[in-house]
Write a protein that holds these residues in place. Structure first.
Motif, PDB file in Angstrom:
ATOM      1  N   TYR A  57      34.046  27.545 -40.550  1.00 59.46           N
ATOM      2  CA  TYR A  57      32.952  27.210 -41.479  1.00 59.46           C
ATOM      3  C   TYR A  57      31.670  27.953 -41.109  1.00 59.46           C
ATOM      4  CZ  TYR A  57      29.962  24.614 -44.654  1.00 59.46           C
ATOM      5  OH  TYR A  57      29.087  24.288 -45.667  1.00 59.46           O
ATOM      6  N   VAL A  67      34.871  27.655 -46.622  1.00 62.66           N
ATOM      7  CA  VAL A  67      34.113  26.532 -47.188  1.00 62.66           C
ATOM      8  C   VAL A  67      35.114  25.521 -47.744  1.00 62.66           C
ATOM      9  CG1 VAL A  67      32.021  27.838 -47.656  1.00 62.66           C
ATOM     10  CG2 VAL A  67      33.817  27.771 -49.393  1.00 62.66           C
ATOM     11  N   SER A  68      34.646  24.311 -47.993  1.00 60.71           N
ATOM     12  CA  SER A  68      35.604  23.226 -48.268  1.00 60.71           C
ATOM     13  C   SER A  68      36.145  23.216 -49.692  1.00 60.71           C
ATOM     14  CB  SER A  68      34.930  21.882 -47.988  1.00 60.71           C
ATOM     15  OG  SER A  68      33.954  21.628 -48.987  1.00 60.71           O
ATOM     16  N   ARG A  69      35.400  23.747 -50.634  1.00 57.52           N
ATOM     17  CA  ARG A  69      35.754  23.662 -52.067  1.00 57.52           C
ATOM     18  C   ARG A  69      35.983  22.215 -52.502  1.00 57.52           C
ATOM     19  NH1 ARG A  69      38.509  28.802 -54.491  1.00 57.52           N
ATOM     20  NH2 ARG A  69      37.724  30.369 -53.094  1.00 57.52           N
ATOM     21  N   LEU A  70      35.206  21.325 -51.944  1.00 59.66           N
ATOM     22  CA  LEU A  70      35.345  19.904 -52.303  1.00 59.66           C
ATOM     23  C   LEU A  70      34.331  19.492 -53.369  1.00 59.66           C
ATOM     24  CD1 LEU A  70      35.853  18.425 -48.715  1.00 59.66           C
ATOM     25  CD2 LEU A  70      37.585  18.617 -50.519  1.00 59.66           C
ATOM     26  N   SER A  71      33.470  20.436 -53.778  1.00 57.38           N
ATOM     27  CA  SER A  71      32.330  20.052 -54.622  1.00 57.38           C
ATOM     28  C   SER A  71      32.736  19.363 -55.917  1.00 57.38           C
ATOM     29  CB  SER A  71      31.482  21.282 -54.938  1.00 57.38           C
ATOM     30  OG  SER A  71      32.291  22.341 -55.394  1.00 57.38           O
ATOM     31  N   GLN A 103      24.585  21.004 -45.157  1.00 57.88           N
ATOM     32  CA  GLN A 103      24.884  21.451 -46.526  1.00 57.88           C
ATOM     33  C   GLN A 103      25.181  20.253 -47.421  1.00 57.88           C
ATOM     34  OE1 GLN A 103      24.416  24.480 -47.715  1.00 57.88           O
ATOM     35  NE2 GLN A 103      23.722  24.997 -45.667  1.00 57.88           N
ATOM     36  N   TRP A 164      34.682  27.397 -60.496  1.00 57.21           N
ATOM     37  CA  TRP A 164      34.049  27.268 -59.179  1.00 57.21           C
ATOM     38  C   TRP A 164      33.608  28.650 -58.716  1.00 57.21           C
ATOM     39  CZ3 TRP A 164      34.851  29.190 -54.190  1.00 57.21           C
ATOM     40  CH2 TRP A 164      34.162  28.512 -53.165  1.00 57.21           C
ATOM     41  N   ASN A 167      28.949  29.636 -53.011  1.00 54.63           N
ATOM     42  CA  ASN A 167      27.491  29.481 -53.108  1.00 54.63           C
ATOM     43  C   ASN A 167      26.765  30.823 -53.186  1.00 54.63           C
ATOM     44  OD1 ASN A 167      25.068  27.775 -53.023  1.00 54.63           O
ATOM     45  ND2 ASN A 167      24.725  28.724 -51.025  1.00 54.63           N
ATOM     46  N   ARG A 170      26.996  32.238 -56.609  1.00 55.21           N
ATOM     47  CA  ARG A 170      26.089  31.518 -57.517  1.00 55.21           C
ATOM     48  C   ARG A 170      24.663  32.041 -57.353  1.00 55.21           C
ATOM     49  NH1 ARG A 170      28.515  25.370 -57.958  1.00 55.21           N
ATOM     50  NH2 ARG A 170      30.493  25.840 -57.024  1.00 55.21           N
ATOM     51  N   ASP A 198      32.292  21.416 -60.881  1.00 57.40           N
ATOM     52  CA  ASP A 198      31.338  20.577 -60.147  1.00 57.40           C
ATOM     53  C   ASP A 198      29.975  20.531 -60.820  1.00 57.40           C
ATOM     54  OD1 ASP A 198      29.756  22.830 -59.374  1.00 57.40           O
ATOM     55  OD2 ASP A 198      30.978  23.171 -57.606  1.00 57.40           O
ATOM     56  N   GLY A 199      29.873  21.087 -62.031  1.00 57.88           N
ATOM     57  CA  GLY A 199      28.560  21.202 -62.667  1.00 57.88           C
ATOM     58  C   GLY A 199      27.874  19.848 -62.815  1.00 57.88           C
ATOM     59  N   ASP A 200      26.705  19.728 -62.264  1.00 56.20           N
ATOM     60  CA  ASP A 200      25.943  18.494 -62.457  1.00 56.20           C
ATOM     61  C   ASP A 200      24.499  18.852 -62.728  1.00 56.20           C
ATOM     62  OD1 ASP A 200      24.831  19.163 -60.049  1.00 56.20           O
ATOM     63  OD2 ASP A 200      25.196  17.247 -59.095  1.00 56.20           O
ATOM     64  N   ASN A 204      22.780  21.717 -59.988  1.00 52.54           N
ATOM     65  CA  ASN A 204      22.800  22.896 -60.839  1.00 52.54           C
ATOM     66  C   ASN A 204      21.384  23.282 -61.283  1.00 52.54           C
ATOM     67  OD1 ASN A 204      23.711  24.979 -62.472  1.00 52.54           O
ATOM     68  ND2 ASN A 204      24.629  23.661 -64.016  1.00 52.54           N
ATOM     69  N   SER A 207      19.085  24.112 -58.222  1.00 53.13           N
ATOM     70  CA  SER A 207      19.400  25.383 -57.550  1.00 53.13           C
ATOM     71  C   SER A 207      18.912  26.559 -58.390  1.00 53.13           C
ATOM     72  CB  SER A 207      20.906  25.521 -57.322  1.00 53.13           C
ATOM     73  OG  SER A 207      21.377  24.515 -56.478  1.00 53.13           O
TER      74      SER A 207
HETATM   75  C1  LIG Z   1      22.627  28.503 -59.104  1.00 48.93           C
HETATM   76  C2  LIG Z   1      23.405  27.444 -58.361  1.00 48.93           C
HETATM   77  C3  LIG Z   1      23.979  26.400 -59.060  1.00 48.93           C
HETATM   78  C4  LIG Z   1      24.690  25.394 -58.378  1.00 48.93           C
HETATM   79  N1  LIG Z   1      25.253  24.373 -59.105  1.00 48.93           N
HETATM   80  C5  LIG Z   1      25.912  23.378 -58.455  1.00 48.93           C
HETATM   81  C6  LIG Z   1      26.486  22.302 -59.188  1.00 48.93           C
HETATM   82  O1  LIG Z   1      26.389  22.213 -60.412  1.00 48.93           O
HETATM   83  N2  LIG Z   1      27.164  21.341 -58.478  1.00 48.93           N
HETATM   84  C7  LIG Z   1      27.295  21.395 -57.119  1.00 48.93           C
HETATM   85  O2  LIG Z   1      27.936  20.512 -56.539  1.00 48.93           O
HETATM   86  N3  LIG Z   1      26.733  22.390 -56.418  1.00 48.93           N
HETATM   87  C8  LIG Z   1      26.054  23.381 -57.028  1.00 48.93           C
HETATM   88  N4  LIG Z   1      25.504  24.412 -56.295  1.00 48.93           N
HETATM   89  C9  LIG Z   1      25.494  24.317 -54.817  1.00 48.93           C
HETATM   90  C10 LIG Z   1      26.644  24.997 -54.062  1.00 48.93           C
HETATM   91  O3  LIG Z   1      26.801  26.306 -54.486  1.00 48.93           O
HETATM   92  C11 LIG Z   1      27.972  24.256 -54.193  1.00 48.93           C
HETATM   93  O4  LIG Z   1      27.820  22.875 -53.933  1.00 48.93           O
HETATM   94  C12 LIG Z   1      28.999  24.808 -53.191  1.00 48.93           C
HETATM   95  O5  LIG Z   1      29.130  26.192 -53.363  1.00 48.93           O
HETATM   96  C13 LIG Z   1      30.318  24.120 -53.392  1.00 48.93           C
HETATM   97  O6  LIG Z   1      31.312  24.704 -52.591  1.00 48.93           O
HETATM   98  P1  LIG Z   1      31.960  23.924 -51.385  1.00 48.93           P
HETATM   99  O7  LIG Z   1      32.375  22.560 -51.826  1.00 48.93           O
HETATM  100  O8  LIG Z   1      33.010  24.794 -50.811  1.00 48.93           O
HETATM  101  O9  LIG Z   1      30.746  23.804 -50.387  1.00 48.93           O
HETATM  102  P2  LIG Z   1      30.705  23.497 -48.818  1.00 48.93           P
HETATM  103  O10 LIG Z   1      29.922  24.558 -48.169  1.00 48.93           O
HETATM  104  O11 LIG Z   1      32.045  23.221 -48.287  1.00 48.93           O
HETATM  105  O12 LIG Z   1      29.792  22.197 -48.746  1.00 48.93           O
HETATM  106  C14 LIG Z   1      30.307  20.867 -48.811  1.00 48.93           C
HETATM  107  C15 LIG Z   1      29.596  20.102 -49.901  1.00 48.93           C
HETATM  108  O13 LIG Z   1      28.189  20.045 -49.654  1.00 48.93           O
HETATM  109  C16 LIG Z   1      27.470  20.113 -50.886  1.00 48.93           C
HETATM  110  N5  LIG Z   1      26.694  21.356 -50.895  1.00 48.93           N
HETATM  111  C17 LIG Z   1      26.901  22.462 -50.165  1.00 48.93           C
HETATM  112  N6  LIG Z   1      25.958  23.385 -50.410  1.00 48.93           N
HETATM  113  C18 LIG Z   1      25.157  22.857 -51.335  1.00 48.93           C
HETATM  114  C19 LIG Z   1      23.979  23.320 -51.994  1.00 48.93           C
HETATM  115  N7  LIG Z   1      23.433  24.506 -51.733  1.00 48.93           N
HETATM  116  N8  LIG Z   1      23.403  22.504 -52.897  1.00 48.93           N
HETATM  117  C20 LIG Z   1      23.920  21.276 -53.164  1.00 48.93           C
HETATM  118  N9  LIG Z   1      25.007  20.777 -52.559  1.00 48.93           N
HETATM  119  C21 LIG Z   1      25.609  21.558 -51.658  1.00 48.93           C
HETATM  120  C22 LIG Z   1      28.526  20.143 -51.976  1.00 48.93           C
HETATM  121  O14 LIG Z   1      28.765  18.816 -52.408  1.00 48.93           O
HETATM  122  C23 LIG Z   1      29.724  20.712 -51.257  1.00 48.93           C
HETATM  123  O15 LIG Z   1      30.946  20.374 -51.865  1.00 48.93           O
HETATM  124  C24 LIG Z   1      24.796  25.434 -56.959  1.00 48.93           C
HETATM  125  C25 LIG Z   1      24.210  26.506 -56.272  1.00 48.93           C
HETATM  126  C26 LIG Z   1      23.531  27.497 -56.957  1.00 48.93           C
HETATM  127  C27 LIG Z   1      22.903  28.619 -56.186  1.00 48.93           C
END
Ligand SMILES: Cc1cc2nc3c(=O)[nH]c(=O)nc-3n(C[C@H](O)[C@H](O)[C@H](O)COP(=O)(O)OP(=O)(O)OC[C@H]3O[C@@H](n4cnc5c(N)ncnc54)[C@H](O)[C@@H]3O)c2cc1C
Length: 450
Positions: A57, A67-71, A103, A164, A167, A170, A198-200, A204, A207
């Protein structure tokens, strides 16, 4: 014309979702009906959580990082933020563990900002930190992944195909759209909302505002070196395009933020023309109760698609209702995979409860009021979310059924912090100990329950 029934069967196998669910939701989604790239539901979410070891990680900023892709599961409440934190504390060590928990805390921070600001998160929260002149529409070539820039086209392709994005993808895409194409962040927010599983509203919109500098001290920008480094050079190697990202940060910032118009003039957006034609008229068939009368019913919404949802947990014997919000979906483009992902979550709930669970398509407030009447219920239980729709829908329920008592349960939180929030860094300093240790810090204010 035959009026589609508003009741959705909750035992459709996945293979039937594009056909049967697609027909029931005609006119309420964009694109072709197809299954989401990852299955929805608590079972799938738990499987994904337990399969994730977290090894590597620390490389999370690289597209190849683990990364976890759990979002998408977290966003819909299919798995809880506390169980994810507990898993991370178990499988990760040291700085890797702390970084993951930090995160995770970003998501909590954004939800608290939404709670504080409400629908204002959809407008500039602050003035942009440069003389920005943005156009409103998403350019056609961006939407079609035909910008001629292999990296940008890949980000759009991934977004639509997988629901998906990493980050970093995005961030890069947001910076490209806002700063290089001069498009308002709201158009990008809407494009992401359409396709991300994961759009919220909170993570969203906020960010996007962070990149735009309407919720941060300066605009986020990247250069070609940054894209190449964190993508492993996958697009740069054979790229023959004139790269707009080439240059030092100083040069790019001088070029992009000097107040001049963006170099490339965006073409006009396509609006909502990809949406399937709506049914002529929809007459909601009455709800058919599938059990005895009940003093309580539960409203299940998109933030709590798990039997562990607080309202569902508090009322295990109460009939529950999930509604695909017809007026909202009629006006808001959402791609089918997201709706199928949510359906899979409701289906898991139905399979995991002894009380009846229903799913309908309709206007949420009216459906909930009718549902309570059909079951002779005096109480409606629901878990709070901070979206503007939540408040609007509850007002509608109260108007449609003034005798119904609405009992609102608190959602699960990672921290007990309850004060005002402004920037993540300040918030993190206040909650760091609690998040990293997994217990409320002694001086943290207690959160009220109700
Ligand atoms: C323009 C833009 C739009 C985004 N829109 C969304 C969205 O609609 N929904 C969403 O869940 N995330 C959003 N993100 C944040 C982030 O990109 C994702 O949460 C993350 O990439 C999800 O992948 P992961 O589960 O592998 O993350 P991991 O790195 O494994 O992180 C674990 C969890 O932590 C939370 N997390 C991690 N990074 C962020 C972050 N920067 N902001 C908020 N939460 C975070 C998420 O719940 C994520 O599943 C956005 C980021 C950007 C730059």
């Amino acid at each position: 014309m035959t009026a589609p029934t508003a009741d959705l069967s909750l035992d459709l196998p996945d293979a039937q979702l594009p056909g049967v669910l697609g027909a029931a939701l005609t006119g309420l989604y964009t694109g072709e009906p197809r299954l989401p790239a990852r299955p929805g539901g608590r079972e799938a979410g738990l499987a994904a959580l337990h399969a994730w070891t977290g090894a590597g990680y620390r490389e999370r900023n690289h597209l190849s990082g683990n990364v976890s892709r759990l979002s998408m599961y977290l966003r819909h409440g299919m798995i809880g933020i506390r169980e994810v934190a507990a898993h991370a504390r178990h499988v990760l060590r040291g700085r890797e563990r702390d970084e993951f928990l930090r995160q995770l805390t970003w998501g909590e921070f954004f939800r608290l900002v939404l709670r504080q600001e409400g629908a204002r998160v959809l407008d500039n929260l602050e003035e942009p930190k440069y003389p920005a002149r943005w156009t409103d529409a998403l350019p056609d070539d961006v939407r079609a992944a035909r910008t001629g820039l292999p990296c940008v086209d890949a980000w759009v392709t991934h977004l639509i195909r997988d629901g998906w994005l990493h980050n970093h993808e995005r961030l890069w895409f947001a910076a490209y759209l806002i700063h290089w194409r001069g498009v308002h962040w709201r158009a990008g927010y809407a494009f992401f909302r359409e396709h991300l599983l994961d759009g919220d509203i909170a993570s969203n919109a906020l960010s996007w505002q962070w990149v735009a500098s309407t919720f941060s001290g300066k605009p986020y920008v990247m250069n070609q070196e940054n894209v190449e480094r964190f993508s492993g050079g996958r697009w740069c190697q054979d790229c023959t395009a004139r790269c707009p990202f080439r240059g030092s940060y100083e040069d790019l910032e001088a070029r992009l933020f000097s107040g001049r118009l963006p170099e490339e003039a965006p073409t006009s957006g396509t609006g909502d023309s990809r949406r399937a034609a709506p049914a002529d008229e929809v007459v909601a068939a009455p709800i058919q109760p599938t059990g005895p009368t009940s003093p309580r019913v539960v409203w299940v919404h998109g933030d709590g698609l798990s039997v562990t949802d607080p309202a569902l947990s508090a009322c295990p014997d109460a009939p529950a209702l999930f509604v695909f919000d017809r007026p909202f979906l009629s006006g808001t483009p959402i791609a089918f995979p997201r709706l199928a992902f949510m359906y899979q979550g409701v289906r898991d709930i139905a399979a995991g409860r002894r009380a009846p669970t229903h799913a309908r398509v309709g206007a949420v407030a009216g459906e909930l009021a009718a549902f309570a009447r059909v079951y002779g219920a005096g109480e409606l239980h629901v878990t709070r979310n901070f979206t503007p729709e939540f408040t609007r829908i509850l007002a509608g329920v109260r108007a449609a059924h003034p005798d119904l008592r609405v009992v609102v349960h608190d959602p699960e939180r990672l921290t007990s912090f309850d004060g005002p929030v402004r920037r993540f860094f300040g918030f993190w300093k206040k909650v760091e100990r609690e998040v990293l240790q997994g217990a409320p810090s002694p001086d943290a204010p207690r959160r009220g329950h109700r």
